[in-house]
Design an enzyme around this catalytic site. Structure first.
Site, PDB file in Angstrom:
ATOM      1  N   TYR A 155     -39.324  81.896  61.924  1.00  0.00           N
ATOM      2  CA  TYR A 155     -38.103  81.098  61.893  1.00  0.00           C
ATOM      3  C   TYR A 155     -36.925  81.929  61.393  1.00  0.00           C
ATOM      4  O   TYR A 155     -35.833  81.918  61.979  1.00  0.00           O
ATOM      5  CB  TYR A 155     -38.321  79.886  60.993  1.00  0.00           C
ATOM      6  CG  TYR A 155     -37.211  78.868  60.999  1.00  0.00           C
ATOM      7  CD1 TYR A 155     -37.000  78.044  62.099  1.00  0.00           C
ATOM      8  CD2 TYR A 155     -36.392  78.707  59.885  1.00  0.00           C
ATOM      9  CE1 TYR A 155     -35.993  77.091  62.091  1.00  0.00           C
ATOM     10  CE2 TYR A 155     -35.376  77.762  59.863  1.00  0.00           C
ATOM     11  CZ  TYR A 155     -35.189  76.955  60.970  1.00  0.00           C
ATOM     12  OH  TYR A 155     -34.178  76.006  60.960  1.00  0.00           O
ATOM     13  N   LYS A 159     -33.145  83.016  62.957  1.00  0.00           N
ATOM     14  CA  LYS A 159     -31.910  82.550  62.329  1.00  0.00           C
ATOM     15  C   LYS A 159     -31.056  83.712  61.818  1.00  0.00           C
ATOM     16  O   LYS A 159     -29.819  83.640  61.863  1.00  0.00           O
ATOM     17  CB  LYS A 159     -32.238  81.564  61.209  1.00  0.00           C
ATOM     18  CG  LYS A 159     -32.924  80.290  61.703  1.00  0.00           C
ATOM     19  CD  LYS A 159     -32.120  79.588  62.791  1.00  0.00           C
ATOM     20  CE  LYS A 159     -32.743  78.272  63.222  1.00  0.00           C
ATOM     21  NZ  LYS A 159     -31.923  77.564  64.231  1.00  0.00           N
TER      22      LYS A 159
END
Length: 268
Positions: A155, A159
């Protein structure tokens, strides 16, 4: 350079991942300020419900596909003649330690979270620059794009990439004195359904686990208003959780200390 849109009345906006959570809240806030909004989402049933509730057009879109993002943009331009605001918000998550993540997990998150934003920037930015007098692009990242943490390997990779892309394009737009601004949204915990992202994962048949909703989680509606404010003000960094500053500073301090240590070693 700060480039914002002081009055959102009549502005044409498109919001991906707009059927629920942060995307829905952003769309709602833009509508309340007078914008003409189209929402997009990969989940047809949720999109139909959201578009009906908001009273706006909805377009089924898989943001990992450049062709589908282009079709979305064409739909908005055909309807309104231009695009002023694009919110590249669609995202997915699988929070797990690195040794429990597969290569397919990485590909899935990179395809949606990072390629989805790249596709959006590639398609929407030139349209906004050529059709709008004042434009803005919002890219949804996460607090995981400016600090690291356990179980955020895949993740966080996506990001951090969204933050880097937005910062770089901001510099490039300023260099050419563009009338379009960009901002990156870096929220911490927000009430949403991202914990059930795998319901829309190709080939998956997951069991719903329920959304992550710990005590003190921020309502998506609050984030929607913050984003609308930031578009008006032209903010590069769109922050929703100021209490996260200490952890971001701690990361930056470790980096700064490493540079200081390197200088000392070279000076020996």
């Amino acid at each position: 350079m700060t480039v914002g849109i002081s009055d959102l009345t009549g502005k044409v906006a498109v919001v991906t991942g707009g059927a629920a959570g942060i995307g829905y809240a952003i769309a709602s806030s833009l509508i309340a300020r007078g914008a003409e909004v189209t929402i997009a989402d990969v989940e047809r049933s949720a999109l139909e419900s959201a578009s009906s509730a908001l009273g706006v057009a909805g377009v089924v879109t898989d943001v990992s596909s450049a062709e589908e993002v282009r079709a979305l943009a064409d739909c908005v331009v055909n309807r309104h003649g231009r695009i002023d605001i694009a919110v590249n918000n669609a995202g997915v998550a699988k929070i797990a330690p690195f040794d429990q993540l597969t290569l397919d997990d990485f590909r899935w998150m990179i395809d949606v979270n990072l390629w989805g934003v790249i596709n959006g920037m590639n398609v929407f930015l030139p349209i906004i620059e050529s059709t709008s007098t004042h434009g803005y692009v919002v890219n949804t990242a996460s607090i995981a794009g400016v600090r690291t943490g356990p179980s955020l390997a895949a993740y966080g990779v996506t990001k951090f990439g969204v933050v880097a892309l937005t910062e770089t394009v901001s510099d490039e737009l300023a260099h050419r004195d563009s009338h379009v601004g960009v901002g990156v949204l870096v929220p911490a915990m927000v009430r949403s359904n991202i914990a059930n992202s795998e319901r829309n994962r190709p080939g998956a048949n997951p069991t719903r686990t329920g959304p992550m909703q710990p005590a003190g989680i921020l309502a998506a509606e609050v984030v929607g208003e913050i984003v609308a404010d930031s578009i008006e003000h032209g903010d590069l960094y769109i922050v929703t959780h100021p209490d996260s500053l200490a952890s971001v500073r701690a990361r930056h301090r470790r980096i700064e200390d490493a540079f200081v240590d390197a200088g000392r070693r070279l000076a020996r």
